[in-house]
Design an enzyme around this catalytic site. Sequence first.
Site, PDB file in Angstrom:
ATOM      1  CD  GLU A   1      17.020  -0.756  -2.702  1.00  0.00           C
ATOM      2  OE1 GLU A   1      16.204  -1.657  -2.459  1.00  0.00           O
ATOM      3  OE2 GLU A   1      17.987  -0.475  -1.963  1.00  0.00           O
TER       4      GLU A   1
ATOM      5  NE  ARG B   1       7.811 -11.318  -6.545  1.00  0.00           N
ATOM      6  CZ  ARG B   1       8.343 -10.135  -6.200  1.00  0.00           C
ATOM      7  NH1 ARG B   1       7.639  -9.251  -5.545  1.00  0.00           N
ATOM      8  NH2 ARG B   1       9.573  -9.844  -6.497  1.00  0.00           N
TER       9      ARG B   1
ATOM     10  CE  LYS C   1      16.026  -4.914  -7.672  1.00  0.00           C
ATOM     11  NZ  LYS C   1      15.891  -3.500  -7.361  1.00  0.00           N
TER      12      LYS C   1
HETATM   13  P1  ATP Z   1      13.918  -7.790  -6.228  1.00  0.00           P
HETATM   14  O1  ATP Z   1      13.467  -8.752  -5.182  1.00  0.00           O
HETATM   15  O2  ATP Z   1      14.158  -8.400  -7.554  1.00  0.00           O
HETATM   16  O3  ATP Z   1      15.039  -6.922  -5.762  1.00  0.00           O
HETATM   17  P2  ATP Z   1      12.253  -5.623  -5.629  1.00  0.00           P
HETATM   18  O4  ATP Z   1      10.781  -5.602  -5.524  1.00  0.00           O
HETATM   19  O5  ATP Z   1      13.000  -5.495  -4.370  1.00  0.00           O
HETATM   20  O6  ATP Z   1      12.667  -6.887  -6.462  1.00  0.00           O
HETATM   21  P3  ATP Z   1      12.422  -3.029  -6.686  1.00  0.00           P
HETATM   22  O7  ATP Z   1      13.511  -2.385  -7.439  1.00  0.00           O
HETATM   23  O8  ATP Z   1      12.063  -2.507  -5.360  1.00  0.00           O
HETATM   24  O9  ATP Z   1      12.812  -4.546  -6.605  1.00  0.00           O
HETATM   25  O10 ATP Z   1      11.121  -3.137  -7.591  1.00  0.00           O
HETATM   26  C1  ATP Z   1      10.572  -2.078  -8.308  1.00  0.00           C
HETATM   27  C2  ATP Z   1       9.154  -2.406  -8.667  1.00  0.00           C
HETATM   28  O11 ATP Z   1       9.106  -3.603  -9.442  1.00  0.00           O
HETATM   29  C3  ATP Z   1       8.318  -2.649  -7.428  1.00  0.00           C
HETATM   30  O12 ATP Z   1       7.115  -1.920  -7.552  1.00  0.00           O
HETATM   31  C4  ATP Z   1       8.082  -4.121  -7.420  1.00  0.00           C
HETATM   32  O13 ATP Z   1       6.835  -4.421  -6.852  1.00  0.00           O
HETATM   33  C5  ATP Z   1       8.138  -4.480  -8.906  1.00  0.00           C
HETATM   34  N1  ATP Z   1       8.563  -5.866  -9.086  1.00  0.00           N
HETATM   35  C6  ATP Z   1       9.693  -6.438  -8.653  1.00  0.00           C
HETATM   36  N2  ATP Z   1       9.719  -7.747  -8.957  1.00  0.00           N
HETATM   37  C7  ATP Z   1       8.572  -8.013  -9.628  1.00  0.00           C
HETATM   38  C8  ATP Z   1       7.985  -9.189 -10.225  1.00  0.00           C
HETATM   39  N3  ATP Z   1       8.609 -10.356 -10.188  1.00  0.00           N
HETATM   40  N4  ATP Z   1       6.788  -9.066 -10.831  1.00  0.00           N
HETATM   41  C9  ATP Z   1       6.154  -7.889 -10.889  1.00  0.00           C
HETATM   42  N5  ATP Z   1       6.630  -6.751 -10.349  1.00  0.00           N
HETATM   43  C10 ATP Z   1       7.824  -6.803  -9.722  1.00  0.00           C
HETATM   44 MG    MG Z   2      12.211  -3.491  -3.306  1.00  0.00          MG
END
Ligand code: ATP
Ligand code: MG
Length: 570
Positions: free
Chosen positions: A42, A277, A287
């Site tokens: 995102e 993760r 984020k």
């Molecule tokens: P955040 O909580 O940091 O905003 P998010 O999952 O909401 O993380 P996205 O931009 O939606 O952020 O994530 C894009 C991809 O990265 C998703 O497929 C998510 O599963 C993966 N991802 C995010 N954080 C991790 C992590 N700590 N380890 C592995 N994959 C991750």
């Molecule tokens: Mg997300």
Amino acid sequence: MEDKTVTPTESDTSRHFLRQWIEEDLAAGKNDGTVVTRFPPEPNGWIHIGHAKAVCVDFGMAQLFKGRCHLRMDDTNPSKETDEFVEVLKKDINWLGFQWDAFYYACDMFDQMWDIAETLIRKGQAYVCELSQEEWKTYRGVPTRPGTPSPYRDRPVEESLDLFRRMRAGEFAEGTHCLRAKIDMASPNIHFRDPVIYRIVHQPHYHTGDAWHCYPMYDFAHPIEDALEGVTHSMCTLEFEVHRPLYDWVIDRLDEQGRLVVRNGKKIRPQQREFARLNLSYTVMSKRLLRQLVEENRVDGWDDPRMPTVAGMRRRGYTPAAIRNFCERIGISKYESQTDLALLEYCVRDDLNRIAQRRMAVLNPIKLIIDNLPEGTMLEAELPNNPEDPEAGKRVVPFGRELWIDRDDFMEVPAKKFFRITVGNEVRLRGACLFTCTHLVKNDAGEVVEIHGTYDPTSKGGNPSDGRKIKGTIHWVCAQNALAAEVRLYDRLFTMENPMDCPSGSFLDALNPDSVKVIQAYMEPSLKNAVPGEFYQFERVGYFTPDVHASQPGAPIFNRTVTLKDSFKK
Ligand code: ATP
Ligand code: MG
């Protein structure tokens, strides 16, 4: 048909469950033998080391099976998304060493998603519900007992269609109406109990502006995005495992509606699998929290060298190869765990040791004077640029009567087994000569300000002519032509392994007050021309790189990437 299965090589230890899953699909001839993955961030922040893991998985699996990987902006939530974040994401993914085969914005699929939702309503598979979130909690119930159907569940199709369109037009307040999939109010999986698939949001979207006043939920949008792009293998983190039946439900509806991509006569049916993760000690990785650090000026922007963002790590001097190697080493599993930051640092050292140019720099200087070297005399030391890489060549470092050495290499009253500078002891000045300290000069306060001694003129290069043993070797910088430069010494951003466990309840209280120390150092004159993107090992000290924002041409400012000491236990 071309054989796409991969024969594992001996060095290949990564035969994890995701890989086996894809291999089985290929062996079964699913999806016309193609592999299409996607990385779906995102654009609401800068990507971090956790995202880097997902990038390595998504792009890595596509590479391994000679498939394709899409980069998709998962921009179905208008609140914090921007084009600036999109640009940074692209740059960081390229820098990590990956190139997408296609680029998508999920918001470009809003019309199709809407159409799919209207079709669901017409088929009696979705309805507009007017229960508040609070009320829904009661209706939804608990996993062990069936829930209660919403009083709106059986409202006429035309009524739902009308309300749905008025939701889009912005006639209702947020939270008053939503579109629910009509699935199973008795399902033990709560996500299956008439989940919300559209909600009202009155915020402009960075691409679609005011065109929409309601937006699809992740659980509805994501499978549609995957399906419309022809993704075959959709990998995500573990928290989505319980959402998988809903993912499959949406895919089934798309199939019913004849919307699945067809390749060579075969329907492409995306499937989702989940992996653990990455959690890393001494940092936070959401984020939302990283944004808070930036907005409250706790750090110097998203790319502060202490941040776990990809851009922060780049600015600090981490290499893409080190990050990829780290992601490889942590592997892929189904179990949540916390990875030691020391492993990442180990990978960084491992790569930098191979590629970094060696230089000498003195971070905590004290003067050393060679009394038997006449003033104005300049000698030369020849040193390898990188002992790990003969092709890196050698460099000539000037030295004269006055040098800077590190205060820590001197002891007035030597401790046991201290083989460096102390009165009467002979040491090697790296690459230059042998030096014996004869006496000290102190200031009025009694502090040592100058170390005096003599050098052995027959010891050119630092080797005794008679083979006598010299135990201590120290680095030095010629005072007359040293470059004085700022050095930023970084430490962990947080003092606690898991800042979210901070007893005060706020992760901010776990911030390390000493996470950066700014000092002035003396270094070899050639470092004047160091530029961002170059990697240096300051011998016996650590790895350093010029800061991309603070450095000026001819006046670099250095970030410490990592110390030389390895705390990682293999
Ligand atoms: P955040 O909580 O940091 O905003 P998010 O999952 O909401 O993380 P996205 O931009 O939606 O952020 O994530 C894009 C991809 O990265 C998703 O497929 C998510 O599963 C993966 N991802 C995010 N954080 C991790 C992590 N700590 N380890 C592995 N994959 C991750
Ligand atoms: Mg997300």
